[in-house]
Design an enzyme around this catalytic site. Structure first.
Site, PDB file in Angstrom:
ATOM      1  N   SER A 135       0.865  -1.166   0.000  1.00  0.00           N
ATOM      2  CA  SER A 135       0.000   0.000   0.000  1.00  0.00           C
ATOM      3  C   SER A 135       0.908   1.224   0.000  1.00  0.00           C
ATOM      4  O   SER A 135       1.728   1.381   0.906  1.00  0.00           O
ATOM      5  CB  SER A 135      -0.867  -0.036   1.268  1.00  0.00           C
ATOM      6  N   LYS A 161      -1.015  -1.037  -4.431  1.00  0.00           N
ATOM      7  CA  LYS A 161      -2.209  -0.236  -4.124  1.00  0.00           C
ATOM      8  C   LYS A 161      -1.781   1.203  -3.910  1.00  0.00           C
ATOM      9  O   LYS A 161      -0.825   1.477  -3.188  1.00  0.00           O
ATOM     10  CB  LYS A 161      -2.865  -0.830  -2.873  1.00  0.00           C
ATOM     11  N   LYS A 163      -2.830   4.977  -2.614  1.00  0.00           N
ATOM     12  CA  LYS A 163      -3.785   5.774  -1.861  1.00  0.00           C
ATOM     13  C   LYS A 163      -4.168   6.962  -2.731  1.00  0.00           C
ATOM     14  O   LYS A 163      -3.283   7.607  -3.327  1.00  0.00           O
ATOM     15  CB  LYS A 163      -3.147   6.266  -0.557  1.00  0.00           C
ATOM     16  N   ASP A 188      -7.117   3.037  -3.145  1.00  0.00           N
ATOM     17  CA  ASP A 188      -7.836   3.066  -1.862  1.00  0.00           C
ATOM     18  C   ASP A 188      -8.104   4.523  -1.499  1.00  0.00           C
ATOM     19  O   ASP A 188      -7.173   5.306  -1.322  1.00  0.00           O
ATOM     20  CB  ASP A 188      -6.983   2.394  -0.776  1.00  0.00           C
ATOM     21  N   GLU A 213     -10.895   0.603  -3.402  1.00  0.00           N
ATOM     22  CA  GLU A 213     -11.234   0.319  -2.009  1.00  0.00           C
ATOM     23  C   GLU A 213     -11.921   1.512  -1.354  1.00  0.00           C
ATOM     24  O   GLU A 213     -11.444   2.649  -1.452  1.00  0.00           O
ATOM     25  CB  GLU A 213      -9.918  -0.002  -1.286  1.00  0.00           C
ATOM     26  N   ASP A 238     -13.670  -1.765   2.966  1.00  0.00           N
ATOM     27  CA  ASP A 238     -12.742  -1.879   4.094  1.00  0.00           C
ATOM     28  C   ASP A 238     -13.477  -1.311   5.313  1.00  0.00           C
ATOM     29  O   ASP A 238     -14.128  -2.053   6.068  1.00  0.00           O
ATOM     30  CB  ASP A 238     -11.456  -1.099   3.753  1.00  0.00           C
ATOM     31  N   LYS A 262      -9.619  -7.002   7.945  1.00  0.00           N
ATOM     32  CA  LYS A 262      -8.598  -6.580   8.912  1.00  0.00           C
ATOM     33  C   LYS A 262      -8.995  -7.136  10.260  1.00  0.00           C
ATOM     34  O   LYS A 262     -10.127  -6.927  10.716  1.00  0.00           O
ATOM     35  CB  LYS A 262      -8.529  -5.047   8.996  1.00  0.00           C
ATOM     36  N   GLY A 290      -4.000  -4.181   6.118  1.00  0.00           N
ATOM     37  CA  GLY A 290      -2.973  -3.860   7.111  1.00  0.00           C
ATOM     38  C   GLY A 290      -3.268  -2.542   7.798  1.00  0.00           C
ATOM     39  O   GLY A 290      -4.021  -1.720   7.283  1.00  0.00           O
TER      40      GLY A 290
HETATM   41  O1  OSB Z   1      -7.109   1.699   4.417  1.00  0.00           O
HETATM   42  O2  OSB Z   1      -5.950  -0.036   4.214  1.00  0.00           O
HETATM   43  C1  OSB Z   1      -6.107   1.071   4.719  1.00  0.00           C
HETATM   44  C2  OSB Z   1      -3.070   2.041   6.839  1.00  0.00           C
HETATM   45  C3  OSB Z   1      -3.690   2.692   7.872  1.00  0.00           C
HETATM   46  C4  OSB Z   1      -5.049   2.825   7.865  1.00  0.00           C
HETATM   47  C5  OSB Z   1      -5.806   2.319   6.813  1.00  0.00           C
HETATM   48  C6  OSB Z   1      -5.199   1.656   5.763  1.00  0.00           C
HETATM   49  C7  OSB Z   1      -3.796   1.547   5.764  1.00  0.00           C
HETATM   50  C8  OSB Z   1      -3.025   0.926   4.702  1.00  0.00           C
HETATM   51  C9  OSB Z   1      -1.660   0.399   5.082  1.00  0.00           C
HETATM   52  O3  OSB Z   1      -3.386   0.887   3.546  1.00  0.00           O
HETATM   53  C10 OSB Z   1      -1.490  -1.035   4.862  1.00  0.00           C
HETATM   54  C11 OSB Z   1      -0.239  -1.562   5.535  1.00  0.00           C
HETATM   55  O4  OSB Z   1      -0.261  -1.819   6.737  1.00  0.00           O
HETATM   56  O5  OSB Z   1       0.756  -1.735   4.844  1.00  0.00           O
HETATM   57 MG    MG Z   2      -8.290   0.557   3.062  1.00  0.00          MG
END
Ligand code: OSB
Ligand code: MG
Length: 376
Positions: A135, A161, A163, A188, A213, A238, A262, A290
């Protein structure tokens, strides 16, 4: 097993680089660890609530409070058959899934140690290795992002992925897709859009994304079903999914076609197990999300990801992407093929570096027979 001691800790760990999402930036992680002991054997869980209530409504401080005041007293001194009993024991308390998960997962770890089994196998997982994705946080410029994607693709990760947020979405994805036409790519939004953005989000359809996402409100499944009816890109939920009933309703109403599971968000291993089973039966891809975990949370994610429903690469990546020094040994390593080899020794399969945890601890409290033992 009789739970005779429970300990809460807050540790501070600094990320190698700030991680930016549509809801904020984090670099200094405050991580809640729970240790649950029975007869001198101790299991560890990680609370994945963030520093502020911007991903979901919980924070590390609310989780600590809920654990101390309501959850720990329900489990303290109890004789348990299995960690599977925990959700029922905690069921009177509404919500607060991340606080519950930290406690339940510590009991799962404890049970796996007492049974001398790898946690993955106790959960019914069979995979010997799990596929991994990354991510990537929002970047200041496109060149920085392209360089990061390049690095992670070269490292072998099987899915990238990105953001996204308003103003950093269509054009960013267009550039990445142009440079990497064949990678498995997803985005995401962490709830940064509303239904009024439907036609804007539909422009993502041209990029052949694996999924988009959580584009819309964190607590709104219905609006996602309206959006999904208008766009070709597969929506993955999510934030909106806190338990099996949410997942079932989202799939039934067409609000999504994939689910990010999660452990913290769904309240622990027992509920995660039920959701992945539901997805498997409906041939809906599920994958492990994660929360920028320390090694303890990462090890729980790896054990969970060995179950059959987790068919897409998760956001479970190498420790060294985030940490200079992790709190488990060995740290989590990812192969050049983008996989993690599942450790098959009893418990989490990694050594917990208790001395390191001690050094990182900023507060700590022990609970025994309903009384506070030690404070610092
Ligand atoms: O939306 O998946 C998410 C990290 C913090 C809060 C929300 C998200 C995330 C990530 C990080 O996308 C994923 C990781 O731990 O590598
Ligand atoms: Mg997410």
């Amino acid at each position: 097993m009789k739970i005779d001691r429970i300990e809460l800790r807050e540790i501070h760990m600094r990320l190698k680089a700030p991680f930016e999402t549509s809801f904020g930036v984090v670099q200094d992680r405050r991580i809640l660890l729970v240790q649950v002991c029975s007869d001198g054997v101790c299991g560890w869980g990680e609370g994945t609530a963030m520093e502020g209530p911007y991903y979901n409504s919980e924070t590390i401080d609310t989780a600590w409070l809920m654990l101390e005041k309501y959850l720990i007293p329900l489990v303290q001194g109890r004789e348990l058959e299995s960690a599977r009993d925990i959700p029922e024991i905690l069921s009177a308390v509404r919500g607060n899934e991340m606080a519950k998960a930290a406690l339940e997962n510590a009991v799962w770890h404890l049970e796996s140690l007492m049974r001398g089994m790898p946690l993955s196998r106790l959960l019914g997982g069979a995979r010997q290795e799990i596929p991994c994705g990354v991510s990537l946080g929002v970047q200041s410029g496109i060149d920085a992002l392209l360089a990061l994607v390049e690095r992670e693709v070269a490292a072998g990760y099987q899915r990238i992925k990105l953001k996204i947020k308003p103003g950093k979405d269509i054009e960013v994805v267009r550039e990445v897709r142009k440079r990497f036409p064949n990678i498995r790519l997803s985005v995401d939004a962490n709830s940064a859009y509303t239904l009024a953005d439907t036609w804007h989000l539909k422009r993502m359809d041209e990029f052949n994304l694996l999924m988009m996402e959580q584009p819309l409100e964190w607590d709104d499944v219905h609006n996602h079903s309206l959006l999904q009816a208008c766009i070709d890109t597969r929506i993955c939920l999510d934030e909106s999914i806190h338990h099996l009933r949410h997942a079932a309703a989202a799939l039934e109403t067409g609000a999504c076609r994939a689910i990010n599971i999660k452990l913290g968000r769904v309240g622990g291993h027992t509920e995660a197990m039920r959701i992945q089973q539901h997805c498997l039966e409906r041939k809906t891809p599920a994958w492990c999300g994660g929360m920028i975990e320390s090694g303890i949370g990462r090890a729980h994610n790896i054990a969970m990801s060995t179950q059959a429903g987790f068919i897409w690469p998760g956001d479970v990546s190498a420790s060294r992407r985030y940490w200079d020094e992790d709190i488990i040994e060995p740290e989590v390593l990812v192969s050049p093929e983008g996989t993690i080899a599942v450790p098959l020794t009893p418990g989490l399969g990694y050594e917990i570096r208790e001395r390191r945890i001690e050094q990182l601890t900023v507060r700590q409290q022990s609970y025994q027979s309903r009384t506070v033992l030690a404070t610092r």
